[in-house]
Design a protein around this motif. Sequence first.
Motif, PDB file in Angstrom:
ATOM      1  N   SER A  15      -8.398  -4.369  10.030  1.00 18.39           N
ATOM      2  CA  SER A  15      -7.760  -5.122   8.942  1.00 18.39           C
ATOM      3  C   SER A  15      -8.620  -6.311   8.560  1.00 18.39           C
ATOM      4  O   SER A  15      -9.499  -6.738   9.318  1.00 18.39           O
ATOM      5  CB  SER A  15      -6.365  -5.608   9.363  1.00 18.39           C
ATOM      6  N   ASP A  16      -8.338  -6.838   7.376  1.00 17.40           N
ATOM      7  CA  ASP A  16      -8.988  -8.084   6.970  1.00 17.40           C
ATOM      8  C   ASP A  16      -8.442  -9.208   7.850  1.00 17.40           C
ATOM      9  O   ASP A  16      -7.473  -9.019   8.589  1.00 17.40           O
ATOM     10  CB  ASP A  16      -8.712  -8.367   5.488  1.00 17.40           C
ATOM     11  N   GLU A  17      -9.050 -10.382   7.766  1.00 14.48           N
ATOM     12  CA  GLU A  17      -8.658 -11.491   8.644  1.00 14.48           C
ATOM     13  C   GLU A  17      -7.221 -11.944   8.428  1.00 14.48           C
ATOM     14  O   GLU A  17      -6.586 -12.457   9.342  1.00 14.48           O
ATOM     15  CB  GLU A  17      -9.618 -12.663   8.466  1.00 14.48           C
ATOM     16  N   LEU A  18      -6.699 -11.772   7.225  1.00 14.53           N
ATOM     17  CA  LEU A  18      -5.322 -12.177   6.934  1.00 14.53           C
ATOM     18  C   LEU A  18      -4.301 -11.117   7.336  1.00 14.53           C
ATOM     19  O   LEU A  18      -3.102 -11.372   7.317  1.00 14.53           O
ATOM     20  CB  LEU A  18      -5.167 -12.514   5.443  1.00 14.53           C
ATOM     21  N   GLY A  19      -4.768  -9.936   7.701  1.00 11.93           N
ATOM     22  CA  GLY A  19      -3.859  -8.873   8.101  1.00 11.93           C
ATOM     23  C   GLY A  19      -3.110  -8.252   6.940  1.00 11.93           C
ATOM     24  O   GLY A  19      -1.976  -7.805   7.104  1.00 11.93           O
ATOM     25  N   TRP A  20      -3.754  -8.208   5.768  1.00  8.67           N
ATOM     26  CA  TRP A  20      -3.100  -7.648   4.582  1.00  8.67           C
ATOM     27  C   TRP A  20      -3.514  -6.214   4.313  1.00  8.67           C
ATOM     28  O   TRP A  20      -2.714  -5.408   3.883  1.00  8.67           O
ATOM     29  CB  TRP A  20      -3.404  -8.499   3.356  1.00  8.67           C
ATOM     30  N   SER A  50      -7.871  -8.771  17.879  1.00  5.21           N
ATOM     31  CA  SER A  50      -6.898  -9.449  18.741  1.00  5.21           C
ATOM     32  C   SER A  50      -5.720  -8.551  19.105  1.00  5.21           C
ATOM     33  O   SER A  50      -4.940  -8.884  20.001  1.00  5.21           O
ATOM     34  CB  SER A  50      -6.377 -10.714  18.055  1.00  5.21           C
ATOM     35  N   GLN A  51      -5.582  -7.423  18.431  1.00  5.20           N
ATOM     36  CA  GLN A  51      -4.475  -6.495  18.691  1.00  5.20           C
ATOM     37  C   GLN A  51      -4.875  -5.101  18.238  1.00  5.20           C
ATOM     38  O   GLN A  51      -5.624  -4.955  17.264  1.00  5.20           O
ATOM     39  CB  GLN A  51      -3.238  -6.946  17.918  1.00  5.20           C
ATOM     40  N   LEU A 125      -2.663   1.895  10.342  1.00  2.00           N
ATOM     41  CA  LEU A 125      -2.765   0.434  10.383  1.00  2.00           C
ATOM     42  C   LEU A 125      -2.100  -0.197   9.167  1.00  2.00           C
ATOM     43  O   LEU A 125      -1.389  -1.196   9.302  1.00  2.00           O
ATOM     44  CB  LEU A 125      -4.227   0.003  10.490  1.00  2.00           C
ATOM     45  N   GLN A 126      -2.307   0.374   7.989  1.00  2.00           N
ATOM     46  CA  GLN A 126      -1.697  -0.200   6.788  1.00  2.00           C
ATOM     47  C   GLN A 126      -0.175  -0.132   6.870  1.00  2.00           C
ATOM     48  O   GLN A 126       0.518  -1.076   6.472  1.00  2.00           O
ATOM     49  CB  GLN A 126      -2.192   0.510   5.523  1.00  2.00           C
ATOM     50  N   SER A 127       0.343   0.953   7.400  1.00  2.00           N
ATOM     51  CA  SER A 127       1.799   1.082   7.580  1.00  2.00           C
ATOM     52  C   SER A 127       2.319  -0.016   8.510  1.00  2.00           C
ATOM     53  O   SER A 127       3.354  -0.637   8.252  1.00  2.00           O
ATOM     54  CB  SER A 127       2.121   2.471   8.145  1.00  2.00           C
ATOM     55  N   TYR A 128       1.599  -0.242   9.603  1.00  2.00           N
ATOM     56  CA  TYR A 128       1.984  -1.315  10.536  1.00  2.00           C
ATOM     57  C   TYR A 128       1.914  -2.671   9.856  1.00  2.00           C
ATOM     58  O   TYR A 128       2.840  -3.478   9.974  1.00  2.00           O
ATOM     59  CB  TYR A 128       1.066  -1.287  11.772  1.00  2.00           C
ATOM     60  N   LEU A 129       0.823  -2.950   9.143  1.00  2.00           N
ATOM     61  CA  LEU A 129       0.667  -4.240   8.459  1.00  2.00           C
ATOM     62  C   LEU A 129       1.775  -4.460   7.433  1.00  2.00           C
ATOM     63  O   LEU A 129       2.355  -5.533   7.363  1.00  2.00           O
ATOM     64  CB  LEU A 129      -0.700  -4.325   7.776  1.00  2.00           C
ATOM     65  N   ASP A 130       2.064  -3.421   6.653  1.00  2.00           N
ATOM     66  CA  ASP A 130       3.122  -3.537   5.643  1.00  2.00           C
ATOM     67  C   ASP A 130       4.480  -3.829   6.270  1.00  2.00           C
ATOM     68  O   ASP A 130       5.261  -4.614   5.725  1.00  2.00           O
ATOM     69  CB  ASP A 130       3.212  -2.247   4.803  1.00  2.00           C
TER      70      ASP A 130
END
Length: 134
Positions: A15-20, A50-51, A125-130
Amino acid sequence: MGLDVGQKTIGVSISDELGWTAQGLEVIKRTNLEQDLARLEDLIGQYQVSQIIVGLPKNMDGTIGQTGVLCQAFAQALQAKTGLPVKMWDERLSTQSAERILLAADMSRKKRKQVIDKMAAVIILQSYLDAHTK
């Protein structure tokens, strides 16, 4: 970091640093657990992870089959090796979603085969971030 763990390959996203947003990183050809974990450790250090989110392939009825059990064991080994939090995330239909996206992009079968696991890792990952973005 998001992972689509298979028997032959591991799709990796970050992910990007902002987690978007999630981006595909690479597909690791599996050799043995020690080498697989070593490559992931290299990427974790390089991208300051970090995760880690590992896709959990559940059956359509929500139960966890043999492949899911293998992914859970991999996630436990990864957490023990890295000391980072590793979370399991429902990945039902992620590979099919990746296939549809790549078909819509008119990608050749050969090229799809090379990137489908990486695309599945992006979807996981995108599903988790969303789900965790406020």
